[in-house]
Design a protein around this motif. Structure first.
Motif, PDB file in Angstrom:
ATOM      1  N   UNK A 154      51.162  41.128  42.209  1.00  0.00           N
ATOM      2  CA  UNK A 154      50.067  40.990  43.172  1.00  0.00           C
ATOM      3  C   UNK A 154      50.222  42.024  44.277  1.00  0.00           C
ATOM      4  N   UNK A 155      49.120  42.671  44.612  1.00  0.00           N
ATOM      5  CA  UNK A 155      49.092  43.601  45.737  1.00  0.00           C
ATOM      6  C   UNK A 155      47.959  43.155  46.651  1.00  0.00           C
ATOM      7  N   UNK A 156      48.301  42.844  47.899  1.00  0.00           N
ATOM      8  CA  UNK A 156      47.325  42.359  48.876  1.00  0.00           C
ATOM      9  C   UNK A 156      47.258  43.326  50.044  1.00  0.00           C
ATOM     10  N   UNK A 204      39.956  41.888  53.288  1.00  0.00           N
ATOM     11  CA  UNK A 204      40.921  42.559  52.427  1.00  0.00           C
ATOM     12  C   UNK A 204      40.785  42.132  50.987  1.00  0.00           C
ATOM     13  N   UNK A 205      41.745  42.583  50.171  1.00  0.00           N
ATOM     14  CA  UNK A 205      41.676  42.348  48.728  1.00  0.00           C
ATOM     15  C   UNK A 205      43.046  41.987  48.181  1.00  0.00           C
ATOM     16  N   UNK A 206      43.040  41.227  47.091  1.00  0.00           N
ATOM     17  CA  UNK A 206      44.253  40.950  46.328  1.00  0.00           C
ATOM     18  C   UNK A 206      43.986  41.334  44.886  1.00  0.00           C
ATOM     19  N   UNK A 207      44.785  42.262  44.389  1.00  0.00           N
ATOM     20  CA  UNK A 207      44.735  42.664  42.978  1.00  0.00           C
ATOM     21  C   UNK A 207      45.870  41.957  42.262  1.00  0.00           C
ATOM     22  N   UNK A 208      45.582  41.396  41.100  1.00  0.00           N
ATOM     23  CA  UNK A 208      46.610  40.747  40.289  1.00  0.00           C
ATOM     24  C   UNK A 208      46.622  41.391  38.910  1.00  0.00           C
ATOM     25  N   UNK A 243      47.623  42.865  28.603  1.00  0.00           N
ATOM     26  CA  UNK A 243      47.484  42.170  29.876  1.00  0.00           C
ATOM     27  C   UNK A 243      46.066  42.221  30.409  1.00  0.00           C
ATOM     28  N   UNK A 244      45.941  41.865  31.671  1.00  0.00           N
ATOM     29  CA  UNK A 244      44.634  41.934  32.322  1.00  0.00           C
ATOM     30  C   UNK A 244      44.835  42.144  33.820  1.00  0.00           C
ATOM     31  N   UNK A 245      43.784  42.559  34.490  1.00  0.00           N
ATOM     32  CA  UNK A 245      43.810  42.773  35.937  1.00  0.00           C
ATOM     33  C   UNK A 245      42.560  42.151  36.535  1.00  0.00           C
ATOM     34  N   UNK A 246      42.711  41.571  37.723  1.00  0.00           N
ATOM     35  CA  UNK A 246      41.527  41.068  38.417  1.00  0.00           C
ATOM     36  C   UNK A 246      41.691  41.291  39.918  1.00  0.00           C
ATOM     37  N   UNK A 247      40.629  41.022  40.649  1.00  0.00           N
ATOM     38  CA  UNK A 247      40.633  41.216  42.093  1.00  0.00           C
ATOM     39  C   UNK A 247      39.901  40.064  42.760  1.00  0.00           C
ATOM     40  N   UNK A 248      40.417  39.649  43.912  1.00  0.00           N
ATOM     41  CA  UNK A 248      39.730  38.726  44.820  1.00  0.00           C
ATOM     42  C   UNK A 248      39.587  39.474  46.135  1.00  0.00           C
ATOM     43  N   UNK A 249      38.413  39.396  46.739  1.00  0.00           N
ATOM     44  CA  UNK A 249      38.200  40.183  47.945  1.00  0.00           C
ATOM     45  C   UNK A 249      37.106  39.590  48.811  1.00  0.00           C
TER      46      UNK A 249
END
Length: 80
Positions: A14-16, A71-75, A60-66
């Protein structure tokens, strides 16, 4: 910026950030080739596209909440 990782059915990275954030419409186009959602910031629109392709090619997979202005969180979800 904050970076976290954990083991959960494989691995999760996770990168926030507390940056500009993204609207739902921007999130929908974020991982497209040559798509740029903040044009006042330098970039070519290939970085997140390439990350998504590499993650998906390894199963795998990647998603984002923002939220705009918050700001944003990429997982990134990795398979074992």
């Amino acid at each position: 910026m904050e970076v976290r990782s954990r083991l959960e059915n494989g691995g999760v990275l996770e990168v926030t950030d507390n940056g500009l954030g993204l609207t739902e419409g921007q999130q929908a186009q974020l991982f497209g080739l040559f798509q740029r959602v903040h044009t006042h910031v330098e970039g070519s629109g290939v970085g997140l596209y390439l990350v998504k392709k590499m993650v998906e090619n390894s199963g795998g997979r990647i998603d984002v909440e923002s939220q705009p202005g918050v700001g944003s969180t990429f997982r990134v979800y990795f398979n074992r």
